[in-house]
Design a protein around this motif. Structure first.
Motif, PDB file in Angstrom:
ATOM      1  N   UNK A   1       0.799  -1.229   0.000  1.00 13.69           N
ATOM      2  CA  UNK A   1       0.000   0.000   0.000  1.00 13.69           C
ATOM      3  C   UNK A   1       0.836   1.286   0.000  1.00 13.69           C
ATOM      4  N   UNK A   2       2.088   1.186  -0.412  1.00 12.85           N
ATOM      5  CA  UNK A   2       2.908   2.378  -0.585  1.00 12.85           C
ATOM      6  C   UNK A   2       2.576   2.991  -1.938  1.00 12.85           C
ATOM      7  N   UNK A   3       2.772   4.290  -2.050  1.00 21.66           N
ATOM      8  CA  UNK A   3       2.442   5.008  -3.282  1.00 21.66           C
ATOM      9  C   UNK A   3       3.693   5.635  -3.869  1.00 21.66           C
ATOM     10  N   UNK A   4       3.830   5.446  -5.172  1.00 20.45           N
ATOM     11  CA  UNK A   4       4.895   6.093  -5.928  1.00 20.45           C
ATOM     12  C   UNK A   4       4.222   6.953  -6.984  1.00 20.45           C
ATOM     13  N   UNK A   5       4.561   8.243  -7.005  1.00 18.19           N
ATOM     14  CA  UNK A   5       3.974   9.130  -8.008  1.00 18.19           C
ATOM     15  C   UNK A   5       4.565   8.778  -9.371  1.00 18.19           C
ATOM     16  N   UNK A   6       3.681   8.440 -10.298  1.00 20.45           N
ATOM     17  CA  UNK A   6       4.076   8.107 -11.662  1.00 20.45           C
ATOM     18  C   UNK A   6       4.082   9.368 -12.527  1.00 20.45           C
ATOM     19  N   UNK A   7       3.050  10.169 -12.385  1.00 21.74           N
ATOM     20  CA  UNK A   7       2.947  11.415 -13.153  1.00 21.74           C
ATOM     21  C   UNK A   7       2.107  12.409 -12.372  1.00 21.74           C
ATOM     22  N   UNK A   8       2.430  13.672 -12.561  1.00 24.03           N
ATOM     23  CA  UNK A   8       1.628  14.730 -11.961  1.00 24.03           C
ATOM     24  C   UNK A   8       1.410  15.788 -13.029  1.00 24.03           C
ATOM     25  N   UNK A   9       0.160  16.188 -13.182  1.00 24.98           N
ATOM     26  CA  UNK A   9      -0.166  17.143 -14.230  1.00 24.98           C
ATOM     27  C   UNK A   9      -0.948  18.324 -13.716  1.00 24.98           C
ATOM     28  N   UNK A  10      -0.855  19.395 -14.459  1.00 22.73           N
ATOM     29  CA  UNK A  10      -1.714  20.553 -14.221  1.00 22.73           C
ATOM     30  C   UNK A  10      -2.525  20.770 -15.492  1.00 22.73           C
ATOM     31  N   UNK A  11      -3.748  21.201 -15.294  1.00 21.60           N
ATOM     32  CA  UNK A  11      -4.674  21.295 -16.418  1.00 21.60           C
ATOM     33  C   UNK A  11      -5.534  22.539 -16.222  1.00 21.60           C
TER      34      UNK A  11
END
Length: 145
Positions: A128-138
């Motif tokens: 249940x650990x999280x790794x950010x794959x992508x972060x976007x602004x829109x």
């Protein structure tokens, strides 16, 4: 089920039928939570989400940023989520077939004509650990009531 979750799911059903690319890439998406300005969805990575190297395709993350930004706006009660004026995606990690992704769409500001959103795509590990794959602004042009 909250009003916001019902609203997001209703808007998604309308978009899904009108957009073949969303229907193709996001057919199995599970929108499981929404409050005003924020919603969460999850999806298991499938072969049609991958690039030639066998990892998550960048166009998938860009498409999800577009999709999730619009649905974050819908969580604020809007039926029409507008048209894109700007999308930016930072690619930070990757995922492969079978990985689970958690997607958060957040409406940072919904004004009279513009809405600004942030989308985060995380890979969830077995612990249940999280790794950010992508972060976007829109940014979207909208017409409010």
């Amino acid at each position: 089920m909250s009003f916001e979750l019902q609203q997001v799911q209703r808007v998604w059903e309308g978009i899904r039928t009108a957009s073949p690319i969303y229907a193709f890439l996001l057919d199995d998406i599970d929108i499981y939570d929404a409050t005003k300005g924020v919603f969460h969805a999850r999806l298991q990575v499938a072969p049609h989400h991958l690039n030639s190297k066998g990892t998550l395709h960048g166009v998938f993350s860009a498409c999800v940023t577009d999709w999730a930004g619009g649905l974050a706006i819908a969580s604020c009660g809007l039926d029409s989520t507008g048209v894109s004026t700007n999308i930016h995606v930072n690619y930070l990690s990757t995922a492969k077939t079978g990985d689970w992704l958690d997607i958060e769409g957040r409406a940072d500001r919904v004004g009279r004509n513009l809405a600004f959103t942030t989308v985060t795509i995380c890979k969830i590990t077995e612990s249940d650990e999280r790794t950010v794959v992508a972060q976007g602004s829109h940014t979207k042009y909208i017409k409010t009531r």
